[in-house]
Design a protein around this motif. Structure first.
Motif, PDB file in Angstrom:
ATOM      1  N   ASN A  24      13.952 -14.469 -14.206  1.00  0.00           N
ATOM      2  CA  ASN A  24      12.812 -13.971 -14.990  1.00  0.00           C
ATOM      3  C   ASN A  24      13.277 -12.574 -15.697  1.00  0.00           C
ATOM      4  O   ASN A  24      12.655 -11.885 -15.974  1.00  0.00           O
ATOM      5  CB  ASN A  24      11.706 -13.706 -14.305  1.00  0.00           C
ATOM      6  CG  ASN A  24      10.369 -14.204 -15.342  1.00  0.00           C
ATOM      7  OD1 ASN A  24      10.634 -14.827 -16.453  1.00  0.00           O
ATOM      8  ND2 ASN A  24       9.141 -13.752 -14.830  1.00  0.00           N
ATOM      9  N   GLU A  25      14.743 -12.419 -15.763  1.00  0.00           N
ATOM     10  CA  GLU A  25      15.221 -11.471 -16.544  1.00  0.00           C
ATOM     11  C   GLU A  25      15.318 -11.300 -17.812  1.00  0.00           C
ATOM     12  O   GLU A  25      15.659 -12.485 -18.496  1.00  0.00           O
ATOM     13  CB  GLU A  25      16.683 -11.351 -15.850  1.00  0.00           C
ATOM     14  CG  GLU A  25      16.522 -10.883 -14.326  1.00  0.00           C
ATOM     15  CD  GLU A  25      16.227  -9.542 -13.869  1.00  0.00           C
ATOM     16  OE1 GLU A  25      15.994  -8.559 -14.733  1.00  0.00           O
ATOM     17  OE2 GLU A  25      15.758  -9.455 -12.816  1.00  0.00           O
ATOM     18  N   GLU A  26      15.429 -10.312 -18.581  1.00  0.00           N
ATOM     19  CA  GLU A  26      15.857 -10.314 -20.078  1.00  0.00           C
ATOM     20  C   GLU A  26      17.338 -10.519 -20.384  1.00  0.00           C
ATOM     21  O   GLU A  26      18.245 -10.058 -19.668  1.00  0.00           O
ATOM     22  CB  GLU A  26      15.330  -9.003 -20.582  1.00  0.00           C
ATOM     23  CG  GLU A  26      13.738  -8.976 -20.374  1.00  0.00           C
ATOM     24  CD  GLU A  26      13.291  -7.565 -21.231  1.00  0.00           C
ATOM     25  OE1 GLU A  26      14.202  -7.072 -21.971  1.00  0.00           O
ATOM     26  OE2 GLU A  26      12.292  -7.184 -20.678  1.00  0.00           O
ATOM     27  N   MET A  27      17.457 -10.898 -21.500  1.00  0.00           N
ATOM     28  CA  MET A  27      18.918 -11.166 -21.980  1.00  0.00           C
ATOM     29  C   MET A  27      19.225  -9.924 -22.453  1.00  0.00           C
ATOM     30  O   MET A  27      18.547  -9.185 -23.072  1.00  0.00           O
ATOM     31  CB  MET A  27      19.052 -12.184 -23.183  1.00  0.00           C
ATOM     32  CG  MET A  27      18.669 -13.584 -22.512  1.00  0.00           C
ATOM     33  SD  MET A  27      19.668 -14.136 -21.382  1.00  0.00           S
ATOM     34  CE  MET A  27      18.387 -14.954 -20.304  1.00  0.00           C
ATOM     35  N   PRO A  28      20.412  -9.453 -22.335  1.00  0.00           N
ATOM     36  CA  PRO A  28      21.014  -8.318 -22.787  1.00  0.00           C
ATOM     37  C   PRO A  28      21.261  -8.039 -24.211  1.00  0.00           C
ATOM     38  O   PRO A  28      21.526  -9.336 -24.789  1.00  0.00           O
ATOM     39  CB  PRO A  28      22.413  -7.933 -22.069  1.00  0.00           C
ATOM     40  CG  PRO A  28      22.566  -9.234 -21.538  1.00  0.00           C
ATOM     41  CD  PRO A  28      21.508 -10.139 -21.387  1.00  0.00           C
ATOM     42  N   LEU A  29      21.077  -7.065 -25.020  1.00  0.00           N
ATOM     43  CA  LEU A  29      21.508  -6.822 -26.396  1.00  0.00           C
ATOM     44  C   LEU A  29      23.106  -7.122 -26.551  1.00  0.00           C
ATOM     45  O   LEU A  29      23.891  -6.857 -25.769  1.00  0.00           O
ATOM     46  CB  LEU A  29      21.021  -5.559 -27.094  1.00  0.00           C
ATOM     47  CG  LEU A  29      19.611  -5.140 -26.796  1.00  0.00           C
ATOM     48  CD1 LEU A  29      19.359  -3.885 -27.079  1.00  0.00           C
ATOM     49  CD2 LEU A  29      18.701  -5.962 -27.448  1.00  0.00           C
ATOM     50  N   LEU A  30      23.648  -7.452 -27.848  1.00  0.00           N
ATOM     51  CA  LEU A  30      24.678  -7.726 -28.035  1.00  0.00           C
ATOM     52  C   LEU A  30      25.433  -6.564 -28.390  1.00  0.00           C
ATOM     53  O   LEU A  30      24.922  -5.721 -29.132  1.00  0.00           O
ATOM     54  CB  LEU A  30      24.917  -8.802 -29.217  1.00  0.00           C
ATOM     55  CG  LEU A  30      24.377  -9.905 -29.066  1.00  0.00           C
ATOM     56  CD1 LEU A  30      24.568 -10.833 -30.399  1.00  0.00           C
ATOM     57  CD2 LEU A  30      25.105 -10.734 -27.989  1.00  0.00           C
ATOM     58  N   SER A  31      26.630  -6.218 -28.020  1.00  0.00           N
ATOM     59  CA  SER A  31      27.309  -5.210 -28.347  1.00  0.00           C
ATOM     60  C   SER A  31      27.942  -5.470 -29.780  1.00  0.00           C
ATOM     61  O   SER A  31      28.281  -6.501 -30.182  1.00  0.00           O
ATOM     62  CB  SER A  31      28.625  -4.780 -27.593  1.00  0.00           C
ATOM     63  OG  SER A  31      28.054  -4.530 -26.170  1.00  0.00           O
ATOM     64  N   ASP A  32      28.133  -4.343 -30.740  1.00  0.00           N
ATOM     65  CA  ASP A  32      28.993  -4.408 -31.795  1.00  0.00           C
ATOM     66  C   ASP A  32      30.577  -4.633 -31.304  1.00  0.00           C
ATOM     67  O   ASP A  32      31.031  -3.819 -30.603  1.00  0.00           O
ATOM     68  CB  ASP A  32      28.868  -3.157 -32.646  1.00  0.00           C
ATOM     69  CG  ASP A  32      29.598  -3.386 -33.953  1.00  0.00           C
ATOM     70  OD1 ASP A  32      30.815  -3.022 -34.135  1.00  0.00           O
ATOM     71  OD2 ASP A  32      29.057  -3.916 -35.051  1.00  0.00           O
TER      72      ASP A  32
END
Length: 91
Positions: free
Chosen positions: A57-65
């Motif tokens: 139940n963890e969030e997905m990380p944001l994408l790096s540029d």
């Protein structure tokens, strides 16, 4: 649902590749005997990592540029996608 993350590929003189996902905690590392094998293992590593995140139940990380990712000599980035089917018990 399809999730796509940048993967860093590290070529070796023997034609094999190592790699990792800089945005994913723990790096979700992979290896392949050639580029096609490495891409297939990268997809598997990404899918497995996402499955654990969903189960926990963890969030997905944001994408790096991609321009913000520091590469060593010879390394390159390729976007890798994994298709995740959300079923019973997944939110």
């Amino acid at each position: 649902m399809t999730l796509t993350y940048p993967a860093v590929f590290q070529p070796h003189k023997d034609g094999s590749f190592d790699g990792y996902f800089p945005d994913l905690e723990g790096g979700a590392r992979f290896h392949g005997s050639d580029i096609d094998d490495a891409i297939n293992h990268a997809i598997e590593a990404l899918h497995d990592w996402i499955d654990v995140q969903i189960e926990d139940n963890e969030e997905m990380p944001l994408l790096s540029d991609e321009g913000d990712i520091t590469l060593k000599d010879g390394e390159f980035i390729r976007s890798v996608s994994a298709i995740v089917h959300l079923g019973v018990g997944y939110y």
